[in-house]
Design a protein around this motif. Sequence first.
Motif, PDB file in Angstrom:
ATOM      1  N   LEU A   5       0.845  -1.190   0.000  1.00  0.00           N
ATOM      2  CA  LEU A   5       0.000   0.000   0.000  1.00  0.00           C
ATOM      3  C   LEU A   5       0.883   1.243   0.000  1.00  0.00           C
ATOM      4  O   LEU A   5       1.847   1.332   0.765  1.00  0.00           O
ATOM      5  N   ALA A   6       0.551   2.219  -0.856  1.00  0.00           N
ATOM      6  CA  ALA A   6       1.274   3.488  -0.887  1.00  0.00           C
ATOM      7  C   ALA A   6       0.272   4.639  -0.795  1.00  0.00           C
ATOM      8  O   ALA A   6      -0.615   4.760  -1.636  1.00  0.00           O
ATOM      9  N   GLU A   7       0.414   5.452   0.246  1.00  0.00           N
ATOM     10  CA  GLU A   7      -0.464   6.605   0.493  1.00  0.00           C
ATOM     11  C   GLU A   7       0.304   7.561   1.405  1.00  0.00           C
ATOM     12  O   GLU A   7       0.793   7.150   2.458  1.00  0.00           O
ATOM     13  N   ASP A   8       0.417   8.829   0.976  1.00  0.00           N
ATOM     14  CA  ASP A   8       1.235   9.759   1.758  1.00  0.00           C
ATOM     15  C   ASP A   8       0.535  10.253   3.022  1.00  0.00           C
ATOM     16  O   ASP A   8       1.196  10.652   3.986  1.00  0.00           O
ATOM     17  N   GLY A   9      -0.785  10.243   3.063  1.00  0.00           N
ATOM     18  CA  GLY A   9      -1.509  10.679   4.253  1.00  0.00           C
ATOM     19  C   GLY A   9      -1.479   9.607   5.326  1.00  0.00           C
ATOM     20  O   GLY A   9      -1.989   8.496   5.123  1.00  0.00           O
ATOM     21  N   THR A  10      -0.918   9.926   6.473  1.00  0.00           N
ATOM     22  CA  THR A  10      -0.715   8.918   7.516  1.00  0.00           C
ATOM     23  C   THR A  10      -2.018   8.292   7.981  1.00  0.00           C
ATOM     24  O   THR A  10      -2.142   7.062   8.086  1.00  0.00           O
ATOM     25  N   LEU A  11      -3.022   9.105   8.260  1.00  0.00           N
ATOM     26  CA  LEU A  11      -4.281   8.572   8.782  1.00  0.00           C
ATOM     27  C   LEU A  11      -4.972   7.683   7.755  1.00  0.00           C
ATOM     28  O   LEU A  11      -5.461   6.595   8.087  1.00  0.00           O
ATOM     29  N   LEU A  12      -5.015   8.153   6.508  1.00  0.00           N
ATOM     30  CA  LEU A  12      -5.656   7.344   5.471  1.00  0.00           C
ATOM     31  C   LEU A  12      -4.867   6.071   5.223  1.00  0.00           C
ATOM     32  O   LEU A  12      -5.450   4.992   5.042  1.00  0.00           O
ATOM     33  N   ARG A  13      -3.553   6.166   5.237  1.00  0.00           N
ATOM     34  CA  ARG A  13      -2.726   4.976   5.027  1.00  0.00           C
ATOM     35  C   ARG A  13      -3.000   3.931   6.103  1.00  0.00           C
ATOM     36  O   ARG A  13      -3.184   2.743   5.805  1.00  0.00           O
ATOM     37  N   GLU A  14      -3.051   4.368   7.357  1.00  0.00           N
ATOM     38  CA  GLU A  14      -3.295   3.421   8.454  1.00  0.00           C
ATOM     39  C   GLU A  14      -4.702   2.840   8.368  1.00  0.00           C
ATOM     40  O   GLU A  14      -4.910   1.652   8.621  1.00  0.00           O
ATOM     41  N   VAL A  27      -1.390  -6.435   4.477  1.00  0.00           N
ATOM     42  CA  VAL A  27      -0.459  -5.415   3.993  1.00  0.00           C
ATOM     43  C   VAL A  27       0.939  -5.757   4.498  1.00  0.00           C
ATOM     44  O   VAL A  27       1.213  -5.704   5.699  1.00  0.00           O
ATOM     45  N   VAL A  28       1.820  -6.092   3.575  1.00  0.00           N
ATOM     46  CA  VAL A  28       3.193  -6.438   3.940  1.00  0.00           C
ATOM     47  C   VAL A  28       4.089  -5.206   3.994  1.00  0.00           C
ATOM     48  O   VAL A  28       5.180  -5.253   4.567  1.00  0.00           O
ATOM     49  N   ALA A  29       3.634  -4.102   3.393  1.00  0.00           N
ATOM     50  CA  ALA A  29       4.362  -2.835   3.467  1.00  0.00           C
ATOM     51  C   ALA A  29       3.384  -1.703   3.202  1.00  0.00           C
ATOM     52  O   ALA A  29       2.575  -1.775   2.272  1.00  0.00           O
ATOM     53  N   ALA A  30       3.453  -0.656   4.035  1.00  0.00           N
ATOM     54  CA  ALA A  30       2.633   0.543   3.852  1.00  0.00           C
ATOM     55  C   ALA A  30       3.587   1.732   3.823  1.00  0.00           C
ATOM     56  O   ALA A  30       4.239   2.034   4.832  1.00  0.00           O
ATOM     57  N   VAL A  31       3.684   2.382   2.672  1.00  0.00           N
ATOM     58  CA  VAL A  31       4.705   3.407   2.471  1.00  0.00           C
ATOM     59  C   VAL A  31       4.069   4.731   2.072  1.00  0.00           C
ATOM     60  O   VAL A  31       2.875   4.796   1.741  1.00  0.00           O
ATOM     61  N   GLY A  32       4.902   5.801   2.087  1.00  0.00           N
ATOM     62  CA  GLY A  32       4.363   7.129   1.876  1.00  0.00           C
ATOM     63  C   GLY A  32       4.818   7.854   0.637  1.00  0.00           C
ATOM     64  O   GLY A  32       4.472   9.024   0.450  1.00  0.00           O
ATOM     65  N   ASP A  33       5.604   7.200  -0.240  1.00  0.00           N
ATOM     66  CA  ASP A  33       6.012   7.868  -1.480  1.00  0.00           C
ATOM     67  C   ASP A  33       6.274   6.825  -2.561  1.00  0.00           C
ATOM     68  O   ASP A  33       6.350   5.616  -2.289  1.00  0.00           O
ATOM     69  N   ALA A  34       6.417   7.298  -3.793  1.00  0.00           N
ATOM     70  CA  ALA A  34       6.499   6.399  -4.941  1.00  0.00           C
ATOM     71  C   ALA A  34       7.783   5.582  -4.958  1.00  0.00           C
ATOM     72  O   ALA A  34       7.775   4.404  -5.330  1.00  0.00           O
ATOM     73  N   GLU A  35       8.894   6.178  -4.583  1.00  0.00           N
ATOM     74  CA  GLU A  35      10.147   5.425  -4.578  1.00  0.00           C
ATOM     75  C   GLU A  35      10.094   4.290  -3.559  1.00  0.00           C
ATOM     76  O   GLU A  35      10.568   3.184  -3.810  1.00  0.00           O
TER      77      GLU A  35
END
Length: 209
Positions: A5-14, A27-35
Amino acid sequence: MRTVLAEDGTLLREGLAALLDRFGFPVVAAVGDAEALVAAVAEHAPGLVVTDIRMPPGFTDEGLRALVRLRRDHPDLPVVALSQYVAPSYASTLLDLGAGVGYLLKDRVGDVREFVAVLHRVAAGETVLDPEVVRTLLKRNPLAGLSGREREVLGLIAQGYSNAGIAESLVVSEGAVNKHVGNIFTKLGLAPGEDRNRRVLAALTYLRG
């Protein structure tokens, strides 16, 4: 199905991570940017990617460009792109990636049952566009050679519906849908061939007007 999962907004990502975990997409990884998204896919080899389109650092289409990179290296990786915006260029780029692609507006996530159903459809190799995306594109790009009913059917094809699903949605027989689909392929100049490829090409023609 293991998911990155990739989403820069912390609350929405969680929140999304918890939702995905709950409905069978751990979810094996939840990240905040494209790289970080590209790196996480390389590390975890997931069965599904869900990402925002507008990501740091530029907040333009970093997530979308990351998906293009990922599908180049992993052609069969199912991907779902989330956005707050209806953008024909986003839809066109995603459809160019082939099957197993979704483009949803973030508001759609609020309908949990529908959102989860879309994830399963994309994971199974279908291509799914948000209904609002299709409605907006229909207003912008009517196809003059098609009848009103044929445009309805093509709009549902662009959303990823099967012929049986279209028949159920329009409350008509599947035979009638088969006839409309055949007429659409003929009018769009799509020669007989593998049906999935023709459906994708028809959707692309529809979106590009």
